[in-house]
Design an enzyme around this catalytic site. Structure first.
Site, short mmCIF file in Angstrom:
data_model
loop_
_atom_site.label_atom_id
_atom_site.label_comp_id
_atom_site.label_asym_id
_atom_site.label_seq_id
_atom_site.Cartn_x
_atom_site.Cartn_y
_atom_site.Cartn_z
N SER A 76 1.04 -0.93 0.12
CA SER A 76 -0.13 0.34 -0.20
C SER A 76 0.57 1.33 0.03
O SER A 76 1.92 1.11 0.81
CB SER A 76 -0.71 -0.62 1.37
OG SER A 76 -1.68 1.10 0.96
N TYR A 84 -1.26 -0.99 10.41
CA TYR A 84 -0.92 -1.27 8.95
C TYR A 84 0.08 -0.67 8.38
O TYR A 84 -0.01 -1.20 7.64
CB TYR A 84 -2.73 -0.67 8.92
CG TYR A 84 -3.26 -0.55 7.22
CD1 TYR A 84 -3.40 -1.80 6.81
CD2 TYR A 84 -2.40 0.10 6.68
CE1 TYR A 84 -3.87 -2.23 5.22
CE2 TYR A 84 -2.76 -0.23 4.78
CZ TYR A 84 -3.87 -1.13 4.56
OH TYR A 84 -3.46 -1.57 3.22
N LYS A 123 2.43 -2.37 6.23
CA LYS A 123 2.94 -2.72 4.74
C LYS A 123 3.92 -2.57 4.19
O LYS A 123 4.74 -2.64 2.96
CB LYS A 123 1.91 -1.48 4.27
CG LYS A 123 0.21 -1.63 4.05
CD LYS A 123 -0.16 -3.05 3.31
CE LYS A 123 -1.75 -3.88 3.28
NZ LYS A 123 -1.87 -4.68 2.36
N1 LIG Z 1 -8.96 -0.41 -0.30
C1 LIG Z 1 -8.04 0.04 -0.16
O1 LIG Z 1 -7.93 1.68 0.18
C2 LIG Z 1 -6.69 -0.35 -0.22
C3 LIG Z 1 -5.26 0.05 -1.03
C4 LIG Z 1 -4.25 -0.19 -0.53
C5 LIG Z 1 -3.87 -1.10 -0.82
N2 LIG Z 1 -5.17 -2.21 0.16
C6 LIG Z 1 -5.17 -3.36 0.18
O2 LIG Z 1 -5.47 -4.21 -0.71
C7 LIG Z 1 -5.41 -5.26 -0.05
C8 LIG Z 1 -7.36 -5.74 -0.38
O3 LIG Z 1 -8.30 -5.00 0.40
P1 LIG Z 1 -9.78 -4.29 -0.32
O4 LIG Z 1 -9.59 -3.46 -0.37
O5 LIG Z 1 -9.57 -5.17 -1.13
O6 LIG Z 1 -10.26 -4.94 1.32
P2 LIG Z 1 -11.75 -5.77 2.04
O7 LIG Z 1 -11.69 -5.32 3.16
O8 LIG Z 1 -12.38 -5.74 0.64
O9 LIG Z 1 -11.02 -7.29 0.76
C9 LIG Z 1 -10.31 -7.83 2.07
C10 LIG Z 1 -10.26 -9.31 1.75
O10 LIG Z 1 -9.24 -10.10 2.62
C11 LIG Z 1 -9.54 -10.81 2.83
N3 LIG Z 1 -8.84 -11.68 4.86
C12 LIG Z 1 -8.73 -11.07 5.73
N4 LIG Z 1 -8.32 -11.30 6.99
C13 LIG Z 1 -8.55 -12.46 5.28
C14 LIG Z 1 -7.61 -13.84 6.31
N5 LIG Z 1 -7.17 -14.57 7.75
N6 LIG Z 1 -7.74 -14.85 5.70
C15 LIG Z 1 -7.98 -14.57 4.27
N7 LIG Z 1 -8.68 -14.43 3.75
C16 LIG Z 1 -8.55 -12.62 4.28
C17 LIG Z 1 -11.12 -10.14 3.80
O11 LIG Z 1 -12.33 -11.86 3.66
C18 LIG Z 1 -11.00 -9.86 2.42
O12 LIG Z 1 -12.58 -10.93 1.39
C19 LIG Z 1 -5.72 -4.92 1.19
O13 LIG Z 1 -4.78 -5.97 1.58
C20 LIG Z 1 -5.84 -4.29 1.30
O14 LIG Z 1 -4.38 -3.51 2.38
C21 LIG Z 1 -6.37 -1.53 0.16
#
Ligand SMILES: NC(=O)c1ccc[n+]([C@@H]2O[C@H](COP(=O)([O-])OP(=O)(O)OC[C@H]3O[C@@H](n4cnc5c(N)ncnc54)[C@H](O)[C@@H]3O)[C@@H](O)[C@H]2O)c1
Length: 269
Positions: free
Chosen positions: A159, A174, A178
């Site tokens: 991230s 967090y 990252k």
């Molecule tokens: N949304 C944002 O703004 C953003 C920005 C930068 C990075 N990210 C990263 O992108 C990735 C996906 O995020 P998102 O926004 O789609 O979030 P989200 O919450 O929609 O999806 C996250 C997914 O991870 C799964 N998960 C969580 N813990 C788990 C575990 N222990 N085992 C298996 N699955 C697990 C959840 O069930 C969910 O399906 C994350 O790593 C997040 O940190 C998100």
């Protein structure tokens, strides 16, 4: 034809964690459209993703697994090898976040920006999923790549929070997790270079998913974020797919140990 040659994933198996919703779901559909068979690794609820992939003419199946559970990850990887024969691509995407301060003083007004004080257990939990979970998955998958002489590609979800400190919310765990993902990816890229396994990370800015929308994020926080986007909006998950497709594909044959930033310019200012 040339594009198919450099970006096509026909005959490849891609494992995507946390693909039941959000970024993982959209990337799963994107890689399936590029020709990969998708193994969806998440704790529950992959029906919607499978349906989206099948409607797009692709192939996918669900392997239930919590990425923090090493034994469960090992048996999930064994199951994928039994079903698909090999793993070519891992998109280590599952992740969690809390907006909590390290210290909240008595009577302090959090103004809807943070959800209280982070317990040490919550700090550990974020590290466990975002960092250790990615490590457990990467090791289990890379072992099969080495055994089967697959010159695979591992993409770890980092991230922009691994390089900058988001405001006004507090998310020390967090951000630290990252930052560690970025450097773990570089470390594994060097360790596994001799096997031809490439390891990279991707660092998005804010992306419109359940993680960045109500009820997880309060309206006060969305209002605070809005003026900070150089492109005046968050990314759509679809806008990450091309960068991830690049990293998975033959086009990125000489790209390893890199962190690809897709943040709409957020970290420039
Ligand atoms: N949304 C944002 O703004 C953003 C920005 C930068 C990075 N990210 C990263 O992108 C990735 C996906 O995020 P998102 O926004 O789609 O979030 P989200 O919450 O929609 O999806 C996250 C997914 O991870 C799964 N998960 C969580 N813990 C788990 C575990 N222990 N085992 C298996 N699955 C697990 C959840 O069930 C969910 O399906 C994350 O790593 C997040 O940190 C998100």
């Amino acid at each position: 034809m040339y594009l198919e040659e450099i970006f096509g994933l026909k005959g490849k198996t891609a494992v995507i964690t946390g693909a039941g919703r959000g970024i993982g779901q959209v990337v799963a559909v994107g890689l399936a459209k590029a020709g990969a068979e998708i193994a969806i690794v998440c704790r529950s609820g992959a029906d919607e993703t499978i349906q989206m992939i099948e409607e797009a003419g692709g192939k996918a199946y669900f392997v239930p697994c919590d990425v923090t559970d090493e034994a469960a990850v090992k048996s999930a990887v064994t199951e994928i090898i039994e079903k698909s024969g090999k793993i070519d691509i891992l998109f280590n995407n599952a992740g969690i976040c809390y907006h909590k301060k390290a210290i909240v003083l008595e009577g302090e007004d959090l103004g809807g920006l943070n959800d209280g004080e982070a317990a040490v257990e919550e700090f550990r939990n974020v590290m466990d999923v975002n960092l250790t979970g990615e490590y457990i998955m990467a090791v289990a998958v890379a072992r099969t790549m080495i055994e089967k002489k697959i010159k695979g590609s591992i993409i770890n979800m980092a991230s922009m929070s691994g390089s900058i400190v988001n405001v006004p919310q507090c998310q020390a765990a967090y951000n630290a997790s990252k930052a560690a993902v970025i450097h773990m990816s570089k470390s594994l890229a060097i360790e596994w270079a001799e096997y031809g396994i490439r390891v990279n990370s991707i660092s998005p800015g804010y992306v419109g998913t359940p993680m960045s929308q109500p009820p997880f994020v309060h309206q006060e926080l969305l209002d605070a974020w809005n003026p900070m986007f150089p492109l005046h909006r968050m990314a759509k998950p679809e806008e990450l797919v091309p960068a991830i497709l690049y990293l998975t594909s033959p086009a990125a044959g000489y790209t390893t140990g890199s962190d690809i930033v897709v943040d709409g310019g957020y970290t420039c200012i």
